[in-house]
Design a protein around this motif. Structure first.
Motif, mmCIF file in Angstrom:
data_model
loop_
_atom_site.group_PDB
_atom_site.id
_atom_site.type_symbol
_atom_site.label_atom_id
_atom_site.label_comp_id
_atom_site.label_asym_id
_atom_site.label_seq_id
_atom_site.Cartn_x
_atom_site.Cartn_y
_atom_site.Cartn_z
ATOM 1 N N ARG A 25 -9.262 -1.198 -29.984
ATOM 2 C CA ARG A 25 -8.274 -2.275 -29.880
ATOM 3 C C ARG A 25 -8.513 -3.416 -30.860
ATOM 4 O O ARG A 25 -7.653 -4.267 -31.049
ATOM 5 C CB ARG A 25 -8.269 -2.838 -28.447
ATOM 6 N N ARG A 267 -2.922 -7.075 -17.375
ATOM 7 C CA ARG A 267 -2.359 -5.962 -18.168
ATOM 8 C C ARG A 267 -3.323 -5.576 -19.292
ATOM 9 O O ARG A 267 -3.544 -4.389 -19.551
ATOM 10 C CB ARG A 267 -0.998 -6.356 -18.756
ATOM 11 N N ARG A 268 -3.868 -6.565 -19.956
ATOM 12 C CA ARG A 268 -4.824 -6.299 -21.034
ATOM 13 C C ARG A 268 -6.039 -5.541 -20.495
ATOM 14 O O ARG A 268 -6.503 -4.571 -21.098
ATOM 15 C CB ARG A 268 -5.260 -7.628 -21.665
ATOM 16 N N ASP A 270 -6.229 -3.632 -17.770
ATOM 17 C CA ASP A 270 -5.860 -2.266 -17.376
ATOM 18 C C ASP A 270 -5.646 -1.377 -18.596
ATOM 19 O O ASP A 270 -6.010 -0.192 -18.582
ATOM 20 C CB ASP A 270 -4.596 -2.285 -16.515
ATOM 21 N N GLU A 271 -5.055 -1.924 -19.652
ATOM 22 C CA GLU A 271 -4.847 -1.145 -20.877
ATOM 23 C C GLU A 271 -6.180 -0.747 -21.510
ATOM 24 O O GLU A 271 -6.336 0.365 -22.019
ATOM 25 C CB GLU A 271 -4.007 -1.952 -21.872
ATOM 26 N N GLN A 272 -7.150 -1.644 -21.464
ATOM 27 C CA GLN A 272 -8.477 -1.319 -22.000
ATOM 28 C C GLN A 272 -9.135 -0.209 -21.186
ATOM 29 O O GLN A 272 -9.700 0.745 -21.735
ATOM 30 C CB GLN A 272 -9.360 -2.567 -21.985
ATOM 31 N N ALA A 274 -7.770 2.072 -19.495
ATOM 32 C CA ALA A 274 -7.079 3.355 -19.671
ATOM 33 C C ALA A 274 -7.645 4.142 -20.857
ATOM 34 O O ALA A 274 -7.411 5.351 -20.966
ATOM 35 C CB ALA A 274 -5.583 3.124 -19.848
ATOM 36 N N LEU A 275 -8.368 3.482 -21.746
ATOM 37 C CA LEU A 275 -8.958 4.147 -22.907
ATOM 38 C C LEU A 275 -10.264 4.863 -22.578
ATOM 39 O O LEU A 275 -10.766 5.644 -23.392
ATOM 40 C CB LEU A 275 -9.234 3.120 -24.014
#
Length: 431
Positions: A25, A267-268, A270-272, A274-275
């Motif tokens: 990211r 959100r940030r 959770d997006e991290q 998910a990786l």
């Protein structure tokens, strides 16, 4: 603003961020961790915010598989020499192990760096609990915790003796359990006398070492109550060794994921996550607690048998300090395993996911409650995780009267302790 009211803020530059997926990211290339100029860029950003110091960890063994996360590869004192040469005010703190170094060589290397930086260096003393590191150094039998801490205590005393002796011509004559050192370094003192000492470790032996010699402690408390207890414990230990309570600064790690709102930060976060590979954080928590948790139900409480005292602390392979902090958090919150995994976040330090105000509130609350003198900041991703802290959190702290507007001191010692020269510390017999 009086010196006593400054929150201490260091930034811990770990890879491209504390989050395992940070390299996916970051606006920096995935191999930036091997580029000295990357650390210089982060240092200049920290200096823009008048932060106290840039902090580097060290692990003399590969921890993560490179396919999961490219790992920090450059030796910390080399990186910090580059950082010191390209900054004016920012302190530089390097982690070096007492288990896998020689005290005379390390004393010379670190005093050289302190002189090069104009008196801005501090050594973070660790004993290294990774058996993988022992394999790298040819140790068939990894030393137990008690041995490592006895060696560390004597190691620190030898280094301090060499630093105090520098330029005096008196010489050191040390004959102890682990080291015999007779002689002097071919160096004079630095502008701050000698480097500061930072200690990282939450075991009873580590806390006693901190009380005796440390200028600052990198701690890992996860909740406010535990932070207050640890703060008092180390300050009491300092007093017991004839030092002042203000002589040692308590600096817990603080992991930050910041958004313009709490919802955006979530959100940030959770997006991290998910990786990451499935069960990544569960595996990390298993390492901390010392037992495989994969077969346990995620939505039931963590079993009591995992939260009791370690049967044999001397043989416990992981960090006792991290384990104690996690156990305290689980017990105080009655957490399920799923909740514990989320709170632990794979890193073992307090996590704040929220707006700049949320982060500033946490810092202020811990500071005013007597749980911390400041924090070692661990942004999720560099550079934007540090940029938003400098540009949005620092101004809030300044508006509340908790942080400096500019650098007033020339050395790290003056900034941390308010004194220009080092005070004597009690040493062990044999030094």
């Amino acid at each position: 603003m009086s010196h006593a009211r400054h929150v201490v803020l260091n930034v811990n530059v770990l890879n491209l961020g504390i989050h395992t997926g940070s390299w996916q990211r970051s606006s920096e290339p995935p191999t930036a961790f091997a580029d000295p100029n990357y650390y210089v860029r982060m240092a200049r950003l920290a200096e823009r915010g008048a932060l106290d110091a840039l902090f580097l960890a060290d692990g003399p063994a590969l921890r993560d598989h490179p396919a999961l996360r490219p790992s920090q590869a450059l030796e910390p004192s080399v990186i910090l020499a580059s950082v010191a040469a390209e900054t004016e005010h920012l302190g530089v703190i390097g982690t070096l192990s007492s288990t896998f170094n020689d005290p005379v060589e390390l004393a010379a290397r670190l005093l050289s760096l302190d002189i090069l930086s104009g008196g801005r260096f501090a050594w973070n003393v660790v004993t290294t609990y990774s058996p993988a590191a022992g394999g790298n150094f040819g140790l068939a039998d990894y030393p137990d915790r008690s041995t490592r801490y006895r060696r560390a205590a004597e190691f620190v005393d030898v280094v301090l003796a060499l630093w105090r002796d520098a330029g005096t011509g008196r010489g050191v004559d040390h004959r102890g359990e682990f080291f015999t050192v007779v002689g002097s370094l071919a160096l004079g003192p630095s502008p701050q006398g000698h480097p500061l000492l930072v200690q990282a470790g939450g075991s009873p032996q580590g806390r006693d070492l901190a009380g005796r010699v440390a200028d600052a402690v990198f701690s890992a408390e996860l909740d406010l109550g535990a932070g207050i207890e640890h703060y008092r414990y180390v300050k009491d230990a300092a007093q017991a060794h004839g030092r002042g309570r203000a002589d040692v600064k308590i600096l817990p790690g603080l992991i930050t994921t910041i958004g313009s709102s709490r919802a955006e930060a979530e959100r940030r976060y959770d997006e991290q996550n998910a990786l990451l590979p499935e069960n990544h954080d569960l595996e990390r928590l298993s390492q901390v607690l010392g037992e495989d948790l994969a077969a346990l139900p995620l939505d039931e409480p963590v079993p009591d048998r995992l939260l009791g005292d370690v049967a044999d602390p001397a043989k416990f392979a992981a960090s006792l300090g991290f384990r104690e902090s996690v156990v305290r958090l689980i017990e105080s919150g009655g957490l399920t395993l799923r909740q514990a995994v989320r709170e632990f976040s794979g890193a073992g330090h307090r996590v704040v996911v929220g707006s700049p105000v949320d982060v500033a509130d946490t810092i202020e609350r811990w500071f005013l409650a007597g749980a911390a003198d400041g924090f070692n900041l661990m942004p999720d991703v560099f550079p934007d995780g540090l940029e938003v802290f400098v540009d949005e959190v620092v101004p809030i702290l300044r508006a509340r009267g908790l942080f400096r507007t500019h650098y007033a001191e020339s050395t790290l010692r003056e900034r941390f302790t308010g004194t220009a020269t080092p005070t004597e510390r009690r040493v062990l017999a044999g030094t």
